[in-house]
Design a protein around this motif. Sequence first.
Motif, PDB file in Angstrom:
ATOM      1  N   SER A  21       0.703  -1.161  -0.024  1.00  7.49           N
ATOM      2  CA  SER A  21      -0.211   0.040  -0.077  1.00  7.49           C
ATOM      3  C   SER A  21       0.917   1.177   0.085  1.00  7.49           C
ATOM      4  N   CYS A  22       0.507   2.285  -0.688  1.00 12.72           N
ATOM      5  CA  CYS A  22       1.145   3.527  -0.528  1.00 12.72           C
ATOM      6  C   CYS A  22       0.007   4.628  -0.536  1.00 12.72           C
ATOM      7  N   ALA A  23       0.148   5.223   0.774  1.00 12.58           N
ATOM      8  CA  ALA A  23      -0.960   6.411   0.822  1.00 12.58           C
ATOM      9  C   ALA A  23      -0.130   7.734   1.013  1.00 12.58           C
ATOM     10  N   THR A  24      -1.104   8.647   0.611  1.00 10.16           N
ATOM     11  CA  THR A  24      -0.468   9.873   0.234  1.00 10.16           C
ATOM     12  C   THR A  24      -1.560  10.986   0.587  1.00 10.16           C
ATOM     13  N   SER A  25      -1.365  12.158   0.312  1.00  8.48           N
ATOM     14  CA  SER A  25      -2.393  13.409   0.534  1.00  8.48           C
ATOM     15  C   SER A  25      -3.335  13.299  -0.733  1.00  8.48           C
ATOM     16  N   ARG A  26      -4.598  13.869  -0.446  1.00 11.69           N
ATOM     17  CA  ARG A  26      -5.742  14.076  -1.427  1.00 11.69           C
ATOM     18  C   ARG A  26      -5.120  14.691  -2.454  1.00 11.69           C
ATOM     19  N   ARG A  27      -4.479  15.766  -2.185  1.00 13.08           N
ATOM     20  CA  ARG A  27      -3.962  16.933  -3.044  1.00 13.08           C
ATOM     21  C   ARG A  27      -3.082  16.031  -4.394  1.00 13.08           C
ATOM     22  N   THR A  28      -2.033  15.172  -3.646  1.00 13.86           N
ATOM     23  CA  THR A  28      -1.089  14.533  -4.450  1.00 13.86           C
ATOM     24  C   THR A  28      -1.782  13.494  -5.112  1.00 13.86           C
ATOM     25  N   PHE A  29      -2.646  12.761  -4.644  1.00 16.10           N
ATOM     26  CA  PHE A  29      -3.156  11.549  -5.219  1.00 16.10           C
ATOM     27  C   PHE A  29      -3.977  12.060  -6.408  1.00 16.10           C
ATOM     28  N   SER A  30      -4.688  13.264  -6.161  1.00 17.55           N
ATOM     29  CA  SER A  30      -5.679  13.764  -7.372  1.00 17.55           C
ATOM     30  C   SER A  30      -4.940  14.351  -8.394  1.00 17.55           C
ATOM     31  N   MET A  31      -3.541  14.808  -8.485  1.00 15.89           N
ATOM     32  CA  MET A  31      -2.787  15.585  -9.179  1.00 15.89           C
ATOM     33  C   MET A  31      -1.868  14.825  -9.765  1.00 15.89           C
ATOM     34  N   TYR A  58      -0.642   0.006 -15.888  1.00 12.36           N
ATOM     35  CA  TYR A  58       0.528  -0.333 -16.849  1.00 12.36           C
ATOM     36  C   TYR A  58       1.237  -1.342 -15.949  1.00 12.36           C
ATOM     37  N   ILE A  59       1.571  -2.303 -16.500  1.00 14.90           N
ATOM     38  CA  ILE A  59       2.262  -3.119 -15.728  1.00 14.90           C
ATOM     39  C   ILE A  59       3.611  -3.824 -16.577  1.00 14.90           C
ATOM     40  N   THR A  60       4.451  -3.952 -16.048  1.00 16.54           N
ATOM     41  CA  THR A  60       5.927  -4.195 -16.774  1.00 16.54           C
ATOM     42  C   THR A  60       5.409  -5.705 -17.506  1.00 16.54           C
ATOM     43  N   TYR A  61       5.805  -5.877 -18.633  1.00 14.71           N
ATOM     44  CA  TYR A  61       5.353  -7.048 -19.186  1.00 14.71           C
ATOM     45  C   TYR A  61       5.580  -8.426 -18.662  1.00 14.71           C
ATOM     46  N   SER A  62       7.028  -8.552 -18.078  1.00 12.19           N
ATOM     47  CA  SER A  62       7.328  -9.679 -17.315  1.00 12.19           C
ATOM     48  C   SER A  62       6.474 -10.212 -16.155  1.00 12.19           C
ATOM     49  N   LEU A  63       5.957  -9.132 -15.664  1.00 14.41           N
ATOM     50  CA  LEU A  63       4.995  -9.374 -14.553  1.00 14.41           C
ATOM     51  C   LEU A  63       3.545  -9.397 -14.594  1.00 14.41           C
ATOM     52  N   LYS A  64       2.976  -9.326 -15.691  1.00 17.02           N
ATOM     53  CA  LYS A  64       1.526  -9.314 -16.172  1.00 17.02           C
ATOM     54  C   LYS A  64       1.170 -10.647 -15.701  1.00 17.02           C
ATOM     55  N   GLY A  65      -0.117 -10.773 -15.257  1.00 15.61           N
ATOM     56  CA  GLY A  65      -0.439 -11.917 -14.707  1.00 15.61           C
ATOM     57  C   GLY A  65      -0.155 -12.384 -13.204  1.00 15.61           C
ATOM     58  N   ARG A  66       0.932 -11.847 -12.524  1.00  6.17           N
ATOM     59  CA  ARG A  66       1.042 -11.843 -11.206  1.00  6.17           C
ATOM     60  C   ARG A  66       0.833 -10.681 -10.425  1.00  6.17           C
ATOM     61  N   PHE A  67       1.093  -9.510 -10.997  1.00  2.00           N
ATOM     62  CA  PHE A  67       0.946  -8.431 -10.065  1.00  2.00           C
ATOM     63  C   PHE A  67      -0.004  -7.560 -10.733  1.00  2.00           C
ATOM     64  N   THR A  68      -0.775  -6.842  -9.934  1.00  2.00           N
ATOM     65  CA  THR A  68      -1.858  -5.942 -10.544  1.00  2.00           C
ATOM     66  C   THR A  68      -1.740  -4.599  -9.543  1.00  2.00           C
ATOM     67  N   ILE A  69      -2.121  -3.661 -10.134  1.00  3.97           N
ATOM     68  CA  ILE A  69      -2.028  -2.170  -9.507  1.00  3.97           C
ATOM     69  C   ILE A  69      -3.540  -1.760  -9.279  1.00  3.97           C
ATOM     70  N   SER A  70      -3.745  -1.056  -8.438  1.00  2.53           N
ATOM     71  CA  SER A  70      -5.210  -0.498  -8.429  1.00  2.53           C
ATOM     72  C   SER A  70      -5.019   0.824  -7.375  1.00  2.53           C
ATOM     73  N   ARG A  71      -6.214   1.800  -7.374  1.00  2.20           N
ATOM     74  CA  ARG A  71      -6.180   2.487  -6.541  1.00  2.20           C
ATOM     75  C   ARG A  71      -7.614   2.727  -5.967  1.00  2.20           C
ATOM     76  N   ASP A  72      -7.508   3.599  -4.596  1.00  2.72           N
ATOM     77  CA  ASP A  72      -8.779   3.673  -3.780  1.00  2.72           C
ATOM     78  C   ASP A  72      -8.804   5.158  -3.723  1.00  2.72           C
ATOM     79  N   ASN A  73      -9.740   5.868  -4.550  1.00  2.00           N
ATOM     80  CA  ASN A  73      -9.698   7.321  -4.320  1.00  2.00           C
ATOM     81  C   ASN A  73     -10.054   7.867  -3.122  1.00  2.00           C
TER      82      ASN A  73
END
Length: 120
Positions: A21-31, A58-73
Amino acid sequence: QVQLVESGGGLVQAGGSLRLSCATSRRTFSMHGMGWFRQAPGKEREFVAAISWNGGTYITYSLKGRFTISRDNAKNTVYLQMNSLKPEDTAVYYCAAGRVTSSERDYDYWGQGTQVTVSS
């Protein structure tokens, strides 16, 4: 001052899963788009994944299928789900905020990093 706070790293056996997980401020996250990079011992830092403000991923090709990225606004948090982990995934994982590319030069802000160790 922009802060990116990573969490979720640790020691896991090969084949296991971790969610960073990576948390930041609303301003940073939205911009900014958000990205994940990693650096293994003795190697250069490399791009892992990125997600734009509107959810494009966007996932680097070699990691597709194993890694996923998502965000919770609502939580101003980006996640990196890592499955079927391998010993070669061992690295310090960094969260970054900036323009969504695979180049670390396009990211303006960085977290302190979180260690992921995968045992065989």
